[in-house]
Design a protein around this motif. Sequence first.
Motif, mmCIF file in Angstrom:
data_model
loop_
_atom_site.group_PDB
_atom_site.id
_atom_site.type_symbol
_atom_site.label_atom_id
_atom_site.label_comp_id
_atom_site.label_asym_id
_atom_site.label_seq_id
_atom_site.Cartn_x
_atom_site.Cartn_y
_atom_site.Cartn_z
ATOM 1 N N ALA A 1 6.439 8.126 2.663
ATOM 2 C CA ALA A 1 6.600 9.223 1.711
ATOM 3 C C ALA A 1 8.066 9.564 1.482
ATOM 4 C CB ALA A 1 5.852 10.464 2.213
ATOM 5 N N SER A 2 8.962 8.779 2.049
ATOM 6 C CA SER A 2 10.397 9.037 1.942
ATOM 7 C C SER A 2 10.994 8.220 0.801
ATOM 8 C CB SER A 2 11.075 8.663 3.258
ATOM 9 O OG SER A 2 11.013 7.254 3.465
ATOM 10 N N PRO A 3 12.237 8.508 0.416
ATOM 11 C CA PRO A 3 12.887 7.694 -0.637
ATOM 12 C C PRO A 3 12.970 6.209 -0.286
ATOM 13 C CG PRO A 3 14.108 9.727 -0.259
ATOM 14 C CD PRO A 3 13.068 9.659 0.813
ATOM 15 N N GLY A 4 12.959 5.892 1.002
ATOM 16 C CA GLY A 4 13.035 4.485 1.413
ATOM 17 C C GLY A 4 11.686 3.862 1.675
ATOM 18 N N LYS A 5 10.634 4.378 1.020
ATOM 19 C CA LYS A 5 9.266 3.904 1.297
ATOM 20 C C LYS A 5 9.105 2.414 1.043
ATOM 21 C CE LYS A 5 7.784 5.708 -3.226
ATOM 22 N NZ LYS A 5 9.025 6.479 -3.489
ATOM 23 N N VAL A 6 9.812 1.875 0.055
ATOM 24 C CA VAL A 6 9.669 0.452 -0.269
ATOM 25 C C VAL A 6 10.161 -0.421 0.881
ATOM 26 C CG1 VAL A 6 10.389 -1.407 -1.822
ATOM 27 C CG2 VAL A 6 9.818 0.854 -2.753
ATOM 28 N N VAL A 7 11.349 -0.103 1.402
ATOM 29 C CA VAL A 7 11.907 -0.925 2.466
ATOM 30 C C VAL A 7 11.078 -0.783 3.741
ATOM 31 C CG1 VAL A 7 13.533 0.848 3.273
ATOM 32 C CG2 VAL A 7 14.022 -1.549 3.699
ATOM 33 N N TYR A 8 10.576 0.413 4.023
ATOM 34 C CA TYR A 8 9.757 0.598 5.220
ATOM 35 C C TYR A 8 8.435 -0.167 5.109
ATOM 36 C CZ TYR A 8 13.028 4.309 6.471
ATOM 37 O OH TYR A 8 14.161 5.015 6.796
ATOM 38 N N TRP A 9 7.808 -0.118 3.924
ATOM 39 C CA TRP A 9 6.535 -0.815 3.764
ATOM 40 C C TRP A 9 6.725 -2.328 3.873
ATOM 41 C CZ3 TRP A 9 1.750 -0.843 4.562
ATOM 42 C CH2 TRP A 9 0.867 -1.681 3.891
ATOM 43 N N ILE B 1 -3.161 -2.761 2.677
ATOM 44 C CA ILE B 1 -3.051 -4.122 2.140
ATOM 45 C C ILE B 1 -4.193 -4.400 1.165
ATOM 46 C CG2 ILE B 1 -3.204 -6.577 2.734
ATOM 47 C CD1 ILE B 1 -1.712 -5.941 5.318
ATOM 48 N N ASN B 2 -5.406 -3.995 1.525
ATOM 49 C CA ASN B 2 -6.559 -4.189 0.628
ATOM 50 C C ASN B 2 -6.366 -3.434 -0.674
ATOM 51 O OD1 ASN B 2 -7.805 -5.784 2.532
ATOM 52 N ND2 ASN B 2 -9.052 -4.138 3.369
ATOM 53 N N VAL B 3 -5.813 -2.213 -0.585
ATOM 54 C CA VAL B 3 -5.578 -1.417 -1.790
ATOM 55 C C VAL B 3 -4.518 -2.072 -2.670
ATOM 56 C CG1 VAL B 3 -4.710 0.787 -2.652
ATOM 57 C CG2 VAL B 3 -6.313 0.744 -0.739
ATOM 58 N N SER B 4 -3.410 -2.491 -2.062
ATOM 59 C CA SER B 4 -2.311 -3.067 -2.844
ATOM 60 C C SER B 4 -2.688 -4.382 -3.494
ATOM 61 C CB SER B 4 -1.077 -3.265 -1.956
ATOM 62 O OG SER B 4 -1.350 -4.210 -0.929
ATOM 63 N N GLU B 5 -3.546 -5.153 -2.840
ATOM 64 C CA GLU B 5 -3.946 -6.450 -3.391
ATOM 65 C C GLU B 5 -5.191 -6.353 -4.249
ATOM 66 O OE1 GLU B 5 -4.395 -9.034 -0.087
ATOM 67 O OE2 GLU B 5 -2.242 -9.163 0.339
ATOM 68 N N ALA B 6 -5.766 -5.142 -4.378
ATOM 69 C CA ALA B 6 -6.962 -4.907 -5.192
ATOM 70 C C ALA B 6 -8.041 -5.943 -4.891
ATOM 71 C CB ALA B 6 -6.606 -4.933 -6.682
ATOM 72 N N GLN B 7 -8.365 -6.081 -3.631
ATOM 73 C CA GLN B 7 -9.332 -7.099 -3.228
ATOM 74 C C GLN B 7 -10.716 -6.809 -3.786
ATOM 75 O OE1 GLN B 7 -9.362 -7.765 0.963
ATOM 76 N NE2 GLN B 7 -7.273 -8.544 1.018
ATOM 77 N N LYS B 8 -11.451 -7.858 -4.083
ATOM 78 C CA LYS B 8 -12.796 -7.722 -4.623
ATOM 79 C C LYS B 8 -13.738 -7.136 -3.578
ATOM 80 C CE LYS B 8 -12.307 -11.794 -7.587
ATOM 81 N NZ LYS B 8 -12.888 -13.109 -7.944
ATOM 82 N N VAL B 9 -14.644 -6.301 -4.051
ATOM 83 C CA VAL B 9 -15.675 -5.762 -3.177
ATOM 84 C C VAL B 9 -16.862 -6.715 -3.203
ATOM 85 C CG1 VAL B 9 -17.218 -3.824 -2.766
ATOM 86 C CG2 VAL B 9 -14.917 -3.415 -3.646
ATOM 87 N N GLU B 10 -17.197 -7.263 -2.076
ATOM 88 C CA GLU B 10 -18.300 -8.213 -1.999
ATOM 89 C C GLU B 10 -19.582 -7.473 -1.630
ATOM 90 O OE1 GLU B 10 -18.252 -11.165 -2.973
ATOM 91 O OE2 GLU B 10 -16.102 -11.535 -3.166
ATOM 92 N N TYR B 11 -20.317 -7.038 -2.636
ATOM 93 C CA TYR B 11 -21.573 -6.332 -2.387
ATOM 94 C C TYR B 11 -22.565 -7.244 -1.654
ATOM 95 C CZ TYR B 11 -19.575 -3.295 -5.933
ATOM 96 O OH TYR B 11 -18.735 -2.481 -6.644
#
Length: 462
Positions: free
Chosen positions: A15-23, A119-129
């Motif tokens: 949640a900080s200005p450096g969120k990209v580098v931390y992630w 990681i699942n959210v960022s990669e928008a992984q398919k939901v396998e019903y």
Amino acid sequence: MLFDVVPENFFSPLASPGKVVYWECILRVYSVTSKQLSFGVERDVLVDELQYYFDSAMSADIPEEDREEGSGQHSSRDKANFVLRKLEATGWIYTDVDHSYIQRVNFRDYAIQVIRTLINVSEAQKVEYQGFIYTIYSLVRVDTNPGYGLMEIVHQTDELMTALKNLNSNIKTYIDTLTKHSTVSEILDALLNDYYTNIVDKAYHRLLTSDNVAKFRPEIIKRMERNSRSEKYLSEASREVAERNECSLEEAREQVLTMIHEVVDAFHSMDAVLNEINEKNTKYQRAAINRARFLLTSSADLRGQLKNILGYLNTRMTEEKLDPAGIYELEGMDDLIKIFSLDYLDIDSLYAPIEGKKEFVSEPMTVRRVDEKERRKKREEMLAKLENILNVKRIEEYVRMVMQSRNRMKASEFPLDDDGFIRLIYIRLYGQRKTMHYRLELLDTVEVKGYRFRDFWIVMKN
């Protein structure tokens, strides 16, 4: 409480200005540790990995406000050590020393769960019903360890219902977002590329075909209801649940019956969710097509003039960054609408005086003979209107007419006037159906005659 398990400042790096580098550093550390026997690795190995990251031209930099006073942190190794200290201070990792006095960095157990979810959210992984449904279907057919199996069935059912509700919510989000698009290209990109890629192709299409709940639901409900009446099943399941939850057999039996009824109720109520998903999917596609057709309309009739007026107002409001309430701030708006006030009521006002009751006198009815010529004209107009209505049959006839003897043809090769482009939209929409006599193969984005869309092959089936 969440913060009894997770430190209060756990989310501060993201949640900080450096969120990209931390992630990005978290991902690199996770990638290295996930290949070990445990989520731990020597600290020097991680420092080398992060140093390599900061040496690369693609790395993000640590913001000035995050840097330690007096440290400088000029070198990549300084930055790597700082990030590890930051992650340890916020509760992502911890360091222990083994028998050889070597420092090893380990992820906290809750941090691993958060990372995998992000990681699942960022990669928008398919939901396998299919995975949820087939697991439930397999577990209800197994007779061993009924208590543990029932708890897993409840878990998988909850995951399935959550996934369906997420799909339902996502379709509504696309419907709401549609009103923000002001051009035909934006609408079609949202429909044919974004919506079909993230909703239809990933989830909705499989939900109606390979992942269809109706294939497994009757057997699941039948076996669950049979188990609720089986004393042997209830006794064995209650014993295992009592051991797992450390409660009495009576309490465990009540929990077992409750879990069975929850699963049965969930599968019975699933139709309501599926029907709403289907209605929203139809609503979104219809709204997108109607909005595109409206923007393509250009005529001198009342509808065309209103479209031009609304388009002009939308352009002006977008340019001047006005909200809908500020429309009258536009110059010339006062001349569009005239409102007159009436200070008193008289015979010429809008007031209609109440008339007294009058005697009703019937009038003879006259039979109007319809002119056959006028009747034929009306019939021809109605038939012509019906001929212009687009449906599955007419779209398939149109595809055959344009392709003639060709077996495959790109959409960009079709006629792309206003009427042809509308037909192309229907070709793309109907192409998702298995019953069509053609199928689609998606290609890259193209721009033809001012229309920008994702091109696709139209291939005739044998």
